[in-house]
Motif scaffolding. Structure first.
Motif, PDB file in Angstrom:
ATOM      1  N   ASP A   1       0.814  -1.217   0.000  1.00 13.67           N
ATOM      2  CA  ASP A   1       0.000   0.000   0.000  1.00 13.67           C
ATOM      3  C   ASP A   1       0.847   1.266   0.000  1.00 13.67           C
ATOM      4  N   GLY A   2       2.102   1.138   0.396  1.00 17.44           N
ATOM      5  CA  GLY A   2       2.884   2.359   0.437  1.00 17.44           C
ATOM      6  C   GLY A   2       4.361   2.130   0.685  1.00 17.44           C
TER       7      GLY A   2
ATOM      8  N   PHE B   1       7.567   4.684   2.033  1.00 18.72           N
ATOM      9  CA  PHE B   1       7.986   5.989   2.543  1.00 18.72           C
ATOM     10  C   PHE B   1       9.487   5.900   2.811  1.00 18.72           C
TER      11      PHE B   1
ATOM     12  N   VAL C   1       0.991   4.089  -2.520  1.00 18.26           N
ATOM     13  CA  VAL C   1       1.466   5.441  -2.192  1.00 18.26           C
ATOM     14  C   VAL C   1       2.997   5.460  -2.183  1.00 18.26           C
TER      15      VAL C   1
ATOM     16  N   LEU D   1       6.166   8.167  -1.171  1.00 13.28           N
ATOM     17  CA  LEU D   1       6.478   9.495  -0.636  1.00 13.28           C
ATOM     18  C   LEU D   1       7.934   9.556  -0.196  1.00 13.28           C
TER      19      LEU D   1
END
Lengths: 358, 263
Positions: free
Chosen positions: A23-24, A26, A52, A54
């Motif tokens: 899902d992500g 970072f 996601v 980032l």
């Protein structure tokens, strides 16, 4: 057989994260692992799967973004290299304390301090012994190939969610940077919010009338309750030790001497075994795939059979302590290592073996 | 008339049409651990009232800080996460980015937000995360026993500035709210208080906006709430409120600092 691709280790990690339905991600750039976030940025995972991506302002921020998302039941990962992982240790301790699943990749470079950007295995201690403050452990996987970099993303996430515990892929600059062919898996779908609510009832997805509020925290001010929680963690690590030990054995069956090595060192040692056998020395290699849990039991069994064990690491001798603990002085244990970003050659490992044992 | 009133029983009075104030259902029954006179309780109540009025309990996720309000999750009946010291805006980012339809807020004190967590604060604001930050400023470290905060005033005494804050040695009190208002990522920035009935009403309106604006996806809402710390300031609660009016608020003036541009 799946699709074959030629990839860098760092790229394989990134592609595996997308395909595993993460899902992500970072992260914060640092050599020698910046290709992870660069590859993801080029792939536009938000468009491919809704994952996601980032770039955070620091390692501190990125690991705490992981805490937040993981606390909501999301499948998220971060990556860094040694100095950056030191910064992440605060967050990793909180994640372990809050019992959240997540995946952390460490593409190790030599230290201490800023050290070097060349490959090293000097983060064994901070990976396997906790790393941050408090009594906790990560599940630590040590890939020795680009294929394993790819495969251990799925394995790492699975173990992290199975035990609600942070998992780490402990790689090094060589495996992160080198290119090999990789068999790519199918694209898995990301979980829907409904699936997350059903599968992870502890997650902060918003309090609904059918349940109490969910609180993600590592704080317990009552010492008696805190000790109970510590005991619960100890029990979890015991279960992990019982069920999740993974290792590979190469020509160990008739071995008089045993090398123990993981990651890049294990690849060098495979060649050393071959060379030793040509000279008539019965040498085997035990490659731990999980560093926590460590294959202590298997090593204890070898302690009854072999004449000597040599731990080969790109460090001053960290894993060798676990080898010694495993064999409990029943057999001679030595260490051979190079540091500062130097990768030992198969020849010098063989020389060291002869010097120490023959 | 007078005779009639005397005959009223409590059952007569407790009627729905006579209701002027009701405790929000979203505060739990746990007794606040805060000192008598402290503003945290009012701030907690206002946030929960807003969540209740907007009917977003099932979409609200709060983040507690390290500091006096570390146990905020004991009182708010919503899903909550407890952050490491200063990292709440990073948690909020992780939650909101992966669940954009939620109402996400952090609740942080001055040490948490404006000292150890300055980087997380500035960058969450600068990225324009669609979350709300509720910043409780009392100019002191309450939980650890009254040490200097980044917002402690010049000459103000604390346990680590027993002779008053010396600007030459310790630097100036940080107006971080004015600072984040300069960043393009913030949509709404305001400073409020909860020490008087009028201030409480205004603070609640600001909190409500900070929730409502999340739907617009136009950036971060930053609501500073100045409160007293009578324990840390070593004053009676009433004196603390008076001291706040006379000393604290002139340096940290109340009111909106950045409001959405009208089209």
């Amino acid at each position: 057989m799946g699709e074959l691709k030629l990839m860098k280790g760092n790229e394989a990690i990134a592609e595996a994260a997308i395909r595993d339905g993460a899902d992500g991600y970072f992260g914060y750039p640092i050599t020698p692992q910046s290709e992870v976030i660069e590859y993801l940025a080029a792939q536009q995972p938000e468009e491919r799967t809704g994952m996601v991506l980032l770039q955070a302002e620091s390692e501190l921020a990125s690991i705490n973004m992981i805490y937040g998302a993981a606390g909501s039941g999301k499948k998220v990962m971060t990556s860094s290299s040694s100095p950056g992982v030191s910064l992440k240790q605060e967050g990793i301790s909180y994640i372990a304390g809050a019992e959240l699943p997540c995946l952390v990749l460490n593409v190790v470079r030599g230290g201490p301090g800023l050290g070097t950007i060349q490959p090293s295995q000097s983060d064994y201690f901070q990976s396997t012994k906790g790393g941050g403050h408090g009594d906790y452990h990560l599940i630590v996987l040590a890939p020795a190939s680009v294929q394993e970099m790819y495969d251990f993303v799925e394995l790492g996430f699975d173990l992290a969610f199975k035990y609600r515990n942070p998992a780490m892929i402990l790689s090094d600059g060589a495996i992160g940077q080198m290119m090999e062919k990789v068999e790519i898996g199918e694209q898995k779908p990301r979980m829907t919010e409904q699936q997350i609510k059903e599968k992870y009832p502890w997650a902060t997805t918003g309090k609904t009338p059918d349940r109490e509020r969910n609180i993600i925290t590592s704080l317990e001010l009552d010492s008696a309750k805190m000790e109970k929680f510590n005991e619960k963690l100890v029990e979890k690590y015991r279960t992990i030790k019982e069920n999740e030990v993974r290792y590979e054995e190469i020509q160990c069956e008739d071995a008089d001497y045993l090398l123990v090595a993981y990651g890049t060192s294990s690849r060098i040692c495979e060649k050393t075994v071959e060379m030793a056998r040509q000279e008539g020395i019965k040498l085997g290699l035990l490659r731990p795939i999980t560093l926590f849990p460590f294959p202590s039991q298997r090593l204890a069994e070898y302690a009854q059979k072999v004449k000597g064990i040599m731990s080969v690491e790109m460090s001053s001798g960290q894993m060798v302590e676990d080898v010694k603990l495993a064999v409990e002085s029943r057999v001679q244990v030595e260490h051979y290592g190079r540091m500062g970003g130097i990768v030992p050659s198969a020849e010098e490992v063989l020389q060291a073996l002869k010097q120490k044992f023959l | 008339m007078a005779e009639q009133q005397q005959q009223l029983t409590s059952e007569d009075i407790i009627q729905e049409e006579n209701l002027v104030f009701d405790r929000t259902q979203l505060l739990t029954d746990n007794v606040f651990h805060y000192c008598p006179g402290c503003g945290h309780g009012v701030a907690h109540r206002l946030i929960m009232e807003v969540v209740e009025e907007l009917e977003v309990q099932d979409k609200a996720i709060g983040i507690a800080p390290v500091g006096c309000s570390v146990l905020a999750y004991n009182y708010m009946d919503i899903d909550m996460q407890e952050a490491a010291h200063g990292r709440a805006p990073a948690l909020a980012t992780g939650i909101k980015r992966t669940m954009p339809d939620k109402y996400v807020f952090t609740y942080q004190g001055d040490g948490d937000l404006a000292a150890i967590g300055t980087a997380e604060t500035i960058h969450a604001c600068n990225r324009g995360e669609n979350v709300a930050i509720f910043f409780i400023n009392n100019g002191i470290y309450g939980m650890t026993g009254g040490q200097m905060a980044p917002t402690t005033l010049e000459k103000m005494k604390s346990s680590t500035t027993p002779y008053g804050r010396n600007i030459k040695q310790m630097g100036n009190p940080l107006k971080i709210t004015e600072l984040v208002a300069e960043l393009p990522g913030t949509y709404y920035v305001t400073r409020q208080a909860v020490h008087k009935p009028g201030a409480v009403r205004k603070a609640k309106k600001a909190i409500k906006k900070a929730f409502e604006y999340q739907k617009l996806e136009k950036g971060l809402s930053f609501v500073e709430i100045v409160i007293n710390c009578n324990s840390g300031w070593k004053m009676e609660p009433v004196d603390a409120n008076k001291w706040m009016d006379e000393n604290f608020l002139p340096y940290y003036p109340l009111g909106d600092i950045k409001v959405p541009e009208k089209k």
